[in-house]
Motif scaffolding. Structure first.
Motif, PDB file in Angstrom:
ATOM      1  N   ILE A  16       0.856  -1.190   0.000  1.00 38.07           N
ATOM      2  CA  ILE A  16       0.000   0.000   0.000  1.00 38.07           C
ATOM      3  C   ILE A  16       0.890   1.238   0.000  1.00 38.07           C
ATOM      4  N   GLY A  17       0.359   2.309  -0.558  1.00 33.92           N
ATOM      5  CA  GLY A  17       1.056   3.590  -0.553  1.00 33.92           C
ATOM      6  C   GLY A  17       0.321   4.581   0.321  1.00 33.92           C
ATOM      7  N   ILE A  18       1.051   5.297   1.160  1.00 29.82           N
ATOM      8  CA  ILE A  18       0.461   6.276   2.066  1.00 29.82           C
ATOM      9  C   ILE A  18       1.105   7.635   1.813  1.00 29.82           C
ATOM     10  N   THR A  19       0.285   8.633   1.594  1.00 31.67           N
ATOM     11  CA  THR A  19       0.783   9.990   1.382  1.00 31.67           C
ATOM     12  C   THR A  19       0.151  10.923   2.404  1.00 31.67           C
ATOM     13  N   VAL A  20       0.999  11.575   3.197  1.00 32.41           N
ATOM     14  CA  VAL A  20       0.502  12.566   4.157  1.00 32.41           C
ATOM     15  C   VAL A  20       0.851  13.949   3.627  1.00 32.41           C
ATOM     16  N   THR A  21      -0.046  14.911   3.868  1.00 31.40           N
ATOM     17  CA  THR A  21       0.164  16.270   3.394  1.00 31.40           C
ATOM     18  C   THR A  21      -0.049  17.253   4.534  1.00 31.40           C
ATOM     19  N   ALA A  45       3.065   9.903  12.934  1.00 26.91           N
ATOM     20  CA  ALA A  45       1.874   9.151  13.339  1.00 26.91           C
ATOM     21  C   ALA A  45       1.644   7.962  12.414  1.00 26.91           C
ATOM     22  N   VAL A  46       1.868   8.167  11.110  1.00 30.98           N
ATOM     23  CA  VAL A  46       1.717   7.081  10.143  1.00 30.98           C
ATOM     24  C   VAL A  46       2.743   5.990  10.396  1.00 30.98           C
ATOM     25  N   LEU A  47       4.006   6.371  10.573  1.00 29.22           N
ATOM     26  CA  LEU A  47       5.065   5.389  10.789  1.00 29.22           C
ATOM     27  C   LEU A  47       4.853   4.618  12.084  1.00 29.22           C
ATOM     28  N   ASP A  48       4.472   5.317  13.141  1.00 26.71           N
ATOM     29  CA  ASP A  48       4.237   4.640  14.423  1.00 26.71           C
ATOM     30  C   ASP A  48       3.094   3.641  14.310  1.00 26.71           C
ATOM     31  N   LEU A  49       2.045   4.010  13.607  1.00 26.45           N
ATOM     32  CA  LEU A  49       0.910   3.107  13.452  1.00 26.45           C
ATOM     33  C   LEU A  49       1.314   1.863  12.658  1.00 26.45           C
ATOM     34  N   ILE A  50       2.033   2.057  11.573  1.00 31.00           N
ATOM     35  CA  ILE A  50       2.450   0.901  10.762  1.00 31.00           C
ATOM     36  C   ILE A  50       3.386  -0.008  11.552  1.00 31.00           C
ATOM     37  N   LYS A  51       4.353   0.572  12.244  1.00 30.00           N
ATOM     38  CA  LYS A  51       5.316  -0.233  13.000  1.00 30.00           C
ATOM     39  C   LYS A  51       4.661  -0.989  14.148  1.00 30.00           C
ATOM     40  N   SER A  52       3.529  -0.496  14.640  1.00 29.34           N
ATOM     41  CA  SER A  52       2.856  -1.162  15.755  1.00 29.34           C
ATOM     42  C   SER A  52       2.313  -2.533  15.368  1.00 29.34           C
ATOM     43  N   TYR A  53       2.241  -2.821  14.064  1.00 28.74           N
ATOM     44  CA  TYR A  53       1.732  -4.128  13.619  1.00 28.74           C
ATOM     45  C   TYR A  53       2.818  -5.201  13.599  1.00 28.74           C
ATOM     46  N   GLY A  54       4.059  -4.834  13.817  1.00 33.17           N
ATOM     47  CA  GLY A  54       5.121  -5.812  13.998  1.00 33.17           C
ATOM     48  C   GLY A  54       5.437  -6.643  12.767  1.00 33.17           C
ATOM     49  N   ASP A  55       5.529  -7.971  12.961  1.00 40.64           N
ATOM     50  CA  ASP A  55       6.003  -8.889  11.922  1.00 40.64           C
ATOM     51  C   ASP A  55       5.187  -8.880  10.632  1.00 40.64           C
ATOM     52  N   THR A  62       5.641   3.654   1.524  1.00 40.00           N
ATOM     53  CA  THR A  62       5.070   2.387   1.078  1.00 40.00           C
ATOM     54  C   THR A  62       5.291   1.342   2.163  1.00 40.00           C
ATOM     55  N   ALA A  63       4.297   0.489   2.334  1.00 40.96           N
ATOM     56  CA  ALA A  63       4.373  -0.596   3.312  1.00 40.96           C
ATOM     57  C   ALA A  63       4.001  -1.893   2.619  1.00 40.96           C
ATOM     58  N   GLU A  64       4.705  -2.950   2.979  1.00 44.16           N
ATOM     59  CA  GLU A  64       4.470  -4.273   2.404  1.00 44.16           C
ATOM     60  C   GLU A  64       4.091  -5.220   3.528  1.00 44.16           C
ATOM     61  N   LEU A  65       2.944  -5.882   3.385  1.00 41.48           N
ATOM     62  CA  LEU A  65       2.441  -6.751   4.433  1.00 41.48           C
ATOM     63  C   LEU A  65       2.176  -8.146   3.896  1.00 41.48           C
ATOM     64  N   LEU A 113      -3.834  -6.184   7.128  1.00 41.62           N
ATOM     65  CA  LEU A 113      -3.849  -5.184   6.057  1.00 41.62           C
ATOM     66  C   LEU A 113      -5.165  -4.418   6.035  1.00 41.62           C
ATOM     67  N   GLY A 114      -6.296  -5.131   6.132  1.00 37.89           N
ATOM     68  CA  GLY A 114      -7.587  -4.463   6.109  1.00 37.89           C
ATOM     69  C   GLY A 114      -7.767  -3.512   7.273  1.00 37.89           C
ATOM     70  N   GLU A 115      -7.317  -3.935   8.467  1.00 41.67           N
ATOM     71  CA  GLU A 115      -7.440  -3.075   9.646  1.00 41.67           C
ATOM     72  C   GLU A 115      -6.517  -1.873   9.557  1.00 41.67           C
ATOM     73  N   LEU A 116      -5.271  -2.115   9.143  1.00 40.58           N
ATOM     74  CA  LEU A 116      -4.307  -1.025   9.044  1.00 40.58           C
ATOM     75  C   LEU A 116      -4.753   0.009   8.016  1.00 40.58           C
ATOM     76  N   THR A 117      -5.282  -0.451   6.908  1.00 36.07           N
ATOM     77  CA  THR A 117      -5.698   0.461   5.852  1.00 36.07           C
ATOM     78  C   THR A 117      -6.768   1.437   6.335  1.00 36.07           C
TER      79      THR A 117
END
Length: 242
Positions: free
Chosen positions: A43-48, A67-77, A112-115, A121-125
């Motif tokens: 997925i691609g994430i763009t913050v403005t 905030a975006v990076l912290d949220l993505i990293k919280s999902y771990g493996d 970009t994040a790869e899961l 993925l559905g929850e994070l999105t």
């Protein structure tokens, strides 16, 4: 006149280029097409951010990006790859008046994040899409380059080449004798990660922040991937019964 042993004459060449009546050649192509479930999604994430001065725009952009990076990293493996791409901060000039008068500054950061976990993925999105001034695109489904599906497609392509060549030989009352050449024409994912997905090959989402405080997870249906392999094969066969 003697012949150099290291340079055999054409008459003694073990594999004449076009075969002989005693050892005719048969050339075929083997193909395989597999449909398999994807292994990863990107997925691609763009913050403005936008402000009347550069510092305000940068501060807001940094806060939203963190905030975006912290949220993505919280999902771990389940998050196998996280990469920051383009960053920009752009002054916007006033539409009226003379001179280069800056009206505001607009900045953006693309990540970009790869899961590998499609439930996560559905929850994070949805959680990403609920953030302020955050755009989410994707997902793009794909296989890993090391996926066993690629090897299986190549194996089936070779088997088809052998079966097709044997069918030709048996139609002449002969059989295959030896493999002369096997040329791989490539085996590739229909939607490689390094390329843009063709139309219809992905689902696209663009949100600027949802109003619901707890949005339900998106029910994402992974798109099956097509893996293709092609080989050219040349065999010699026993003398035909004509």
């Amino acid at each position: 006149m003697t012949q150099d042993a290291t340079h055999p004459s054409p008459a003694t060449h073990p594999h004449p280029p076009y075969g002989t009546p005693e050892a005719p050649r048969v050339a075929v192509r083997g193909e395989a097409h597999l449909e398999v479930d994807p292994e990863i999604a990107r997925i691609g994430i763009t913050v403005t951010a936008r402000g009347t001065d550069r510092r305000t725009a940068l501060d807001d952009l940094t806060r939203r990006n963190n905030a975006v990076l912290d949220l993505i990293k919280s999902y771990g493996d389940p998050v196998e790859k996280l990469e920051t791409g383009a960053f920009s901060i752009t002054p916007e000039l006033g539409r009226h008046g003379r001179g280069e008068r800056v009206r505001s500054y607009q900045g953006s950061v693309h990540t970009t994040a790869e899961l590998s976990d499609f439930t996560a993925l559905g929850e994070l999105t949805t959680r990403l899409a609920d953030l302020d001034l955050t755009r989410v695109d994707g997902p793009w489904w794909a296989l890993r380059p090391t996926s066993p599906a690629h090897a299986e497609a190549r194996r089936q392509a070779v088997l088809e080449a052998v079966q097709r060549a044997r069918a030709y030989a048996q139609a002449l009352g002969a059989d295959l004798a030896a493999l002369v050449e096997l040329a791989d024409l490539g085996a590739e994912d229909a939607t490689p990660l390094a390329m843009a997905a063709p139309a219809g090959a992905y689902r696209s989402m663009a949100f600027a922040g949802a109003e619901d405080d707890s949005p339900p997870p998106l029910d994402l249906q992974p798109q099956r991937q097509t893996v293709t392999a092609q080989v050219n094969a040349r065999f010699t066969m026993t003398p035909p019964q004509l």
